[in-house]
Design a protein around this motif. Structure first.
Motif, PDB file in Angstrom:
ATOM      1  N   ASN A 155      -3.142  63.797  53.220  1.00  0.00           N
ATOM      2  CA  ASN A 155      -1.958  62.971  52.933  1.00  0.00           C
ATOM      3  C   ASN A 155      -2.403  61.605  52.424  1.00  0.00           C
ATOM      4  OD1 ASN A 155      -0.453  64.290  55.919  1.00  0.00           O
ATOM      5  ND2 ASN A 155      -0.039  64.910  53.831  1.00  0.00           N
ATOM      6  N   GLY A 156      -1.786  61.178  51.347  1.00  0.00           N
ATOM      7  CA  GLY A 156      -2.097  59.862  50.803  1.00  0.00           C
ATOM      8  C   GLY A 156      -3.280  59.828  49.856  1.00  0.00           C
ATOM      9  N   ALA A 157      -3.895  60.990  49.589  1.00  0.00           N
ATOM     10  CA  ALA A 157      -5.092  61.010  48.740  1.00  0.00           C
ATOM     11  C   ALA A 157      -4.789  60.692  47.279  1.00  0.00           C
ATOM     12  CB  ALA A 157      -5.775  62.367  48.848  1.00  0.00           C
ATOM     13  N   GLY A 158      -3.549  60.896  46.860  1.00  0.00           N
ATOM     14  CA  GLY A 158      -3.190  60.580  45.482  1.00  0.00           C
ATOM     15  C   GLY A 158      -2.805  61.780  44.639  1.00  0.00           C
ATOM     16  N   LYS A 159      -2.530  62.896  45.269  1.00  0.00           N
ATOM     17  CA  LYS A 159      -2.176  64.113  44.517  1.00  0.00           C
ATOM     18  C   LYS A 159      -0.884  63.913  43.723  1.00  0.00           C
ATOM     19  CE  LYS A 159      -2.081  66.483  48.354  1.00  0.00           C
ATOM     20  NZ  LYS A 159      -2.399  65.368  49.275  1.00  0.00           N
ATOM     21  N   SER A 160       0.157  63.401  44.408  1.00  0.00           N
ATOM     22  CA  SER A 160       1.432  63.175  43.703  1.00  0.00           C
ATOM     23  C   SER A 160       1.265  62.108  42.629  1.00  0.00           C
ATOM     24  CB  SER A 160       2.508  62.711  44.688  1.00  0.00           C
ATOM     25  OG  SER A 160       2.733  63.696  45.661  1.00  0.00           O
ATOM     26  N   THR A 161       0.454  61.118  42.927  1.00  0.00           N
ATOM     27  CA  THR A 161       0.221  60.044  41.956  1.00  0.00           C
ATOM     28  C   THR A 161      -0.450  60.604  40.703  1.00  0.00           C
ATOM     29  OG1 THR A 161       0.006  58.497  43.799  1.00  0.00           O
ATOM     30  CG2 THR A 161      -0.900  57.795  41.672  1.00  0.00           C
ATOM     31  N   LEU A 162      -1.419  61.490  40.897  1.00  0.00           N
ATOM     32  CA  LEU A 162      -2.079  62.103  39.742  1.00  0.00           C
ATOM     33  C   LEU A 162      -1.093  62.962  38.952  1.00  0.00           C
ATOM     34  CD1 LEU A 162      -4.454  62.878  37.971  1.00  0.00           C
ATOM     35  CD2 LEU A 162      -5.203  64.486  39.750  1.00  0.00           C
TER      36      LEU A 162
ATOM     37  N   THR B 182      -0.893  70.825  46.464  1.00  0.00           N
ATOM     38  CA  THR B 182      -0.478  71.690  47.570  1.00  0.00           C
ATOM     39  C   THR B 182      -1.417  71.572  48.762  1.00  0.00           C
ATOM     40  OG1 THR B 182       0.081  73.957  48.171  1.00  0.00           O
ATOM     41  CG2 THR B 182      -1.774  73.684  46.678  1.00  0.00           C
ATOM     42  N   HIS B 183      -0.856  71.819  49.941  1.00  0.00           N
ATOM     43  CA  HIS B 183      -1.665  71.965  51.158  1.00  0.00           C
ATOM     44  C   HIS B 183      -1.792  73.440  51.529  1.00  0.00           C
ATOM     45  CE1 HIS B 183      -1.758  67.658  52.001  1.00  0.00           C
ATOM     46  NE2 HIS B 183      -0.475  67.622  51.697  1.00  0.00           N
ATOM     47  N   ASP B 184      -1.109  74.306  50.796  1.00  0.00           N
ATOM     48  CA  ASP B 184      -1.072  75.731  51.124  1.00  0.00           C
ATOM     49  C   ASP B 184      -2.007  76.517  50.212  1.00  0.00           C
ATOM     50  OD1 ASP B 184       0.906  75.293  53.028  1.00  0.00           O
ATOM     51  OD2 ASP B 184       2.512  75.542  51.558  1.00  0.00           O
TER      52      ASP B 184
END
Ligand SMILES: Nc1ncnc2c1ncn2[C@@H]1O[C@H](COP(=O)(O)OP(=O)(O)OP(=O)(O)O)[C@@H](O)[C@H]1O
Length: 208
Positions: A46-53, A190-192
């Motif tokens: 969480n917070g690593a930047g996936k959505s941001t990327l 995704t986390h899945d």
């Protein structure tokens, strides 16, 4: 194009890409190469930047450094990409069918008819229901139906499997496999686990 491929060959590239929020850099030096027929999973805490990327790839956030390029896309074919965020973008008082009709009108009636798309994602019986009454997983399925009513080669999906049951996760994998087989490409935060071959993974780090 190989048999079954419907999209002209295209690819997504980044060069020296750095992404972040405001002054905070979340990932840098990203050199992504995603070709038609393949997909990339973005993983990380969480917070690593996936959505941001994803937002940066979609052109909705400016890169801090570097470039994002989609090669081989003919603008006459319409927009290249679908971006589906981690929220469902559902209006509670529009029916399920109206919701999908809205997205098809906005993004182009270039794919399945709304009712066929609803059947495909298992929502056929809910067409007349207000979308606000759908369960969390059903709302996620409605997001998947958006991908089907308007054909676009590049899917950028943020947590598409969130709230999906086991059948829903199989559905997502099937839709993704079919899309890649048609020459489409996808980048998915995704986390899945997503049971599709030809997916590679990019691990993003934790925030400091
Ligand atoms: N508008 C904003 N302004 C400032 N910081 C933001 C903003 N939006 C997100 N952030 C921060 O950016 C960081 C990365 O968020 P992001 O949503 O990209 O992470 P993520 O890897 O997708 O996380 P998750 O697994 O929880 O979905 C987080 O620390 C978040 O608080």
């Amino acid at each position: 194009m190989t048999q079954g491929q419907v999209y002209s060959p295209l690819s997504l590239h980044t060069q020296g890409l750095a992404v972040g929020r405001g002054e905070t850099m979340l990932a840098h030096g990203l050199a992504l190469d995603v070709a038609g027929g393949s997909g990339l999973l973005l993983r990380g805490p969480n917070g690593a930047g996936k959505s941001t990327l994803l937002l940066t790839l979609a052109g909705l956030l400016a890169p801090i450094e570097g470039t994002v390029t989609i090669e081989g896309h003919d603008p006459d074919d319409g927009p290249a990409l679908h971006y589906c965020g981690h929220r469902n973008a559902v209006r509670a008082r529009m029916t399920v069918r109206q919701t999908l009709g809205f997205w098809a009108a906005l993004n182009g009636h270039t794919g399945l008819a709304a009712d066929a798309a609803l059947d495909r994602v298992g929502l056929g019986k809910t067409a007349k229901l207000d979308a606000g009454y759908l369960s969390a997983g059903q709302q996620r399925r409605l997001v998947l139906a958006r991908l089907l009513v308007s054909r676009r080669p590049l899917w950028l999906l943020d947590e598409p499997s969130a709230a999906l049951d086991a059948d829903g996760r199989v559905l997502l994998a099937d839709l993704l496999s079919a899309h890649l087989a048609e020459g489409g490409l996808a980048v998915i935060a995704t986390h899945d686990d997503i049971a599709v071959s030809s997916l590679t993974t990019l691990q993003l780090g934790a925030t400091p």
